[in-house]
Design a protein around this motif. Sequence first.
Motif, PDB file in Angstrom:
ATOM      1  N   GLU A  88       0.851  -1.192   0.000  1.00  0.00           N
ATOM      2  CA  GLU A  88       0.000   0.000   0.000  1.00  0.00           C
ATOM      3  C   GLU A  88       0.886   1.242   0.000  1.00  0.00           C
ATOM      4  OE1 GLU A  88      -3.626   0.251   2.222  1.00  0.00           O
ATOM      5  OE2 GLU A  88      -3.555  -1.856   2.761  1.00  0.00           O
ATOM      6  N   GLU A  89       0.469   2.218  -0.804  1.00  0.00           N
ATOM      7  CA  GLU A  89       1.247   3.444  -0.941  1.00  0.00           C
ATOM      8  C   GLU A  89       1.178   4.255   0.347  1.00  0.00           C
ATOM      9  OE1 GLU A  89      -0.625   6.855  -2.422  1.00  0.00           O
ATOM     10  OE2 GLU A  89       1.057   7.594  -1.253  1.00  0.00           O
ATOM     11  N   ILE A  90       2.361   4.671   0.817  1.00  0.00           N
ATOM     12  CA  ILE A  90       2.356   5.548   1.992  1.00  0.00           C
ATOM     13  C   ILE A  90       3.027   6.895   1.720  1.00  0.00           C
ATOM     14  CG2 ILE A  90       2.227   3.871   3.888  1.00  0.00           C
ATOM     15  CD1 ILE A  90       5.399   4.535   4.041  1.00  0.00           C
ATOM     16  N   ILE A  91       3.873   6.942   0.706  1.00  0.00           N
ATOM     17  CA  ILE A  91       4.615   8.167   0.429  1.00  0.00           C
ATOM     18  C   ILE A  91       4.505   8.486  -1.045  1.00  0.00           C
ATOM     19  CG2 ILE A  91       6.881   9.316   0.480  1.00  0.00           C
ATOM     20  CD1 ILE A  91       7.793   7.343   2.565  1.00  0.00           C
ATOM     21  N   SER A  92       4.389   9.762  -1.355  1.00  0.00           N
ATOM     22  CA  SER A  92       4.461  10.233  -2.714  1.00  0.00           C
ATOM     23  C   SER A  92       5.490  11.346  -2.734  1.00  0.00           C
ATOM     24  CB  SER A  92       3.097  10.773  -3.139  1.00  0.00           C
ATOM     25  OG  SER A  92       2.781  10.323  -4.421  1.00  0.00           O
ATOM     26  N   GLY A  93       6.351  11.340  -3.735  1.00  0.00           N
ATOM     27  CA  GLY A  93       7.358  12.387  -3.767  1.00  0.00           C
ATOM     28  C   GLY A  93       7.902  12.597  -5.158  1.00  0.00           C
TER      29      GLY A  93
END
Lengths: 562, 562
Positions: free
Chosen positions: A484-489
Amino acid sequence: MSSEPPPAAPAPPAADELAADLAAATLSKKQQKKDARKAEKAEKAAQRQQQQPQAADAEDPFASHYGDVPVEEIQSKDISGRVWSKVGDLDEAAAGRPVLIRGFAHAIRPVSKKMAFVVLRQSMSTVQCVLVANADAGVSTQMVKFATALSKESILDIEGVVSLPKEPLKSTTQQMIVVLCEYMFSAILQVEIQVRKIYCINRAIPTLPINLEDAARSEAEFEKAEQAGEKLVRVGQDTRLNYRSIDLRTPANQAIFRIQCQVENKFREFLLSKDFVGIHSPKLIGGSSEGGAAVFKLMYNGQPACLAQSPQLYKQMAICGGYERVFEVGPVFRAENSNTHRHLCEFVGLDAEMEIKEHYFEVCDIIDGLFVSIFKHLTENCKKELETINRQYPFEPLKYLDKTLKLTYEEGIQMLKEAGTEIDPMGDLNTEAEKKLGRLVREKYGTDFFILYQYPLAVRPFYTMPCYDNPAYSNSFDVFIRGEEIISGAQRVHTPELLAKRATECGIDVNTISAYIESFSYGAPPHGGFGVGLERVVMLFCALNNIRKTSLFPRDPQRLVP
Amino acid sequence: MSSEPPPAAPAPPAADELAADLAAATLSKKQQKKDARKAEKAEKAAQRQQQQPQAADAEDPFASHYGDVPVEEIQSKDISGRVWSKVGDLDEAAAGRPVLIRGFAHAIRPVSKKMAFVVLRQSMSTVQCVLVANADAGVSTQMVKFATALSKESILDIEGVVSLPKEPLKSTTQQMIVVLCEYMFSAILQVEIQVRKIYCINRAIPTLPINLEDAARSEAEFEKAEQAGEKLVRVGQDTRLNYRSIDLRTPANQAIFRIQCQVENKFREFLLSKDFVGIHSPKLIGGSSEGGAAVFKLMYNGQPACLAQSPQLYKQMAICGGYERVFEVGPVFRAENSNTHRHLCEFVGLDAEMEIKEHYFEVCDIIDGLFVSIFKHLTENCKKELETINRQYPFEPLKYLDKTLKLTYEEGIQMLKEAGTEIDPMGDLNTEAEKKLGRLVREKYGTDFFILYQYPLAVRPFYTMPCYDNPAYSNSFDVFIRGEEIISGAQRVHTPELLAKRATECGIDVNTISAYIESFSYGAPPHGGFGVGLERVVMLFCALNNIRKTSLFPRDPQRLVP
């Protein structure tokens, strides 16, 4: 002593600036009705088990050794100099020592007229307190009676002597208590307290809307009971949240929010050690939503305003303002109607932004070091908390590598393709594909934590820096825990020309964001950054199934209370 | 090399959830017009001093040693392994070492066709870089020309060799630069850089809306200039805030927000060491304002909602939830139309709440230890920041005692009375009386920091615990720095009976806060707490005259941008 209310305060009412906040505590009409029925039931039950000895027996020579402490005594009357011990600190070395402890009455079990057990709880720790009527010890049968009639969750002060149980876990009665608590607490203290005095500081109503033992059971407990033909009460998520101040007392919840605090601490500590500066950006921002995005709108002194959906713009302005590296921990608001296990309308954002010299991998390196240090810290220093969560919500420890795995988006697509899942190579991953990729990566690389980079430009915001050699891709990344995605950068565009061009290409009217674009013409260093949801990190580290479990007072499209 | 825009990104536009946030960057119409006039003027000026050598001269054998770096080169093309040094780390020990640094072009001063100075700035540090045309060093006259034509605040990469100035502060030209900067920077580095290569990473427009030197001047500078018959430009508070990303680059602003970060760090660190748990409570809360208080109202998925004016209710629920001691750092919203030097519509609240065993002095003791540790930390470990602030905004160091002075409200009233100020002994202090009391306390006790306790019950919120022996007073306190209130705190009522009674006495309909009152019937420990405004602490520690100076992007009744 009596439990009479304290003396009246005849002063006129003060202006109360918190009335609005307090009004928030009122549940919806529907919920109120539901609760009213429950309360009625509870009251009847209460009448049945009405506590008798509110005040001490006048004929008891030890009457001063127990009773209800009137509120006047707790109104900052005196500083006695007495020292309260912590339950968690009591170990075998304390045997023989007199102690004074305050805590919640976790369990009360009468054995006979002359004997009773009271389990006192502080956060994740409990201690068993033994009352045995004995004139030498100053304990009367009336005192035992007083103790057994106390309501669970009342606040008690207990004075006594620490002792080691003579026959640990052998006497039936002790075992009864131990069994009662063992599924809740990872470590039952091996000491007892021989009670000399017991006072009730604040009574709980006899029947609470939630029974703490029910709220603390694991699935395994329910299954075991079912096999034994027993029917145990399940406390639903909504009921828990309606009575959150009780629900929060379960050992797992005590542990979850201590873990959350540790994640934030480590986030700050690591970034501070890397010369980041902590900032606070405004949550009230001008303008109504133009992008049709899911923002909360409001009026600000006659001007249209909305709540910040991220500190993106402000983080970037801080970088342009010369702070080099900044981070922020603060609320983020999303007016999305997403009723999923992983979305909230308000969550805690952990954001960072930094100058980059050459490459956005400099940002990835920070994330690598940061999260590995968080995971290590939790594993090494929060053993008790993790064990406690595991008791109610068993989970496999997170697998991660010392040097975080980085895969390109293309590699990810390829892995999925080879496993039979066809994904548009220029589109975004959906939740299902992300989950699957997580499993594939775990199998192949032995990690639940990895970075997927170089996303298609089309699926990222306009201010994302395109790839230098392939403008269909971008200098961006997402980070995953357990699929599951936790960070976007990403690296951000730092020149006004390219920014205006990208905005136009994305169909955004540059006039509406002119100040944003212009701000890069006053001297702007190349930079990049990322954003993390605190609740998601905790949820996924502990493999919990719902983000509402990791938000103290969650806000979803339906829930605005308490 | 050229400054052409990078290759186009042909991908279709991505959904941009931040459009609303970005729209916030747009200034009001009125402001836009004002700015447009300014911009026009600036453009004309820019045309006059148009930078000539955008690209390097083809006939120059050292053409590769300088020039504008096209954005493609900064699009994460490559990781060269080069190491950038920090300006602040350059000391005499570095003499002779080759270095590479990136920073803002703080000042550029041509001396002749063959010589120029460039002062490079990073946060609160600057270094003087010397260009001397010299074939042996690979420096051409074209390179000197390129450097002198650069616009201030552009982002530069400079490669060179660290050297010690032979005649420190003696040569006129060096002194010129030193004088230019000395009022801004507390410590001018005693090293120079002999430039070998100079590249422009991102150009600033030639004339910025704010001149950094103007924004960084102290009152003393203005006075000195006036005496010399010079007229210096003053940058007004509004202009500063309109172009905050430039204004933030002044050394004082760099220092102020680093101090702010340190205050928060120490706040957290101290409380964590005392077993407090950091929490996050929701800012979106149900219900519209019933108390007529100044709240921001909005609609939440069809339900009336408002923004939290304090985490009071949630801190208390966390205590009832068994966390024993909690703190929160987060935004607080007040829709007050207060146009003062000390009010904001959004500020950062530092809140704490804790179980108390007997007396609310337990809370005062925490405040004592906490703030003394914050003050000590700032004084001992933030010398450079404090000196930097002092250069622009001179202030006397805060006087505080190792053990914080506590006075009763009555004693305070008496001191004022003796000094000729009559105050209603049962009313609240106004700002003027607070200021005066601050001066009196300073004279008598030698401290700018003290606690005033036992306020009249009538001037405190209904949930404040009355005094046990005099119900006209309450178990509450305020804390002052330099005669201004920064903290408000109290013991809270922890029994539902007394809470309902107090609410009624204060004219609050108990039905509207029934859930709040009921929550104390589920087992509630005695407790107390306090709230602090982060911006106020920094403002008053540094004796700044306006809270807008200590808020990164302030929100007042008029200001919602940027």
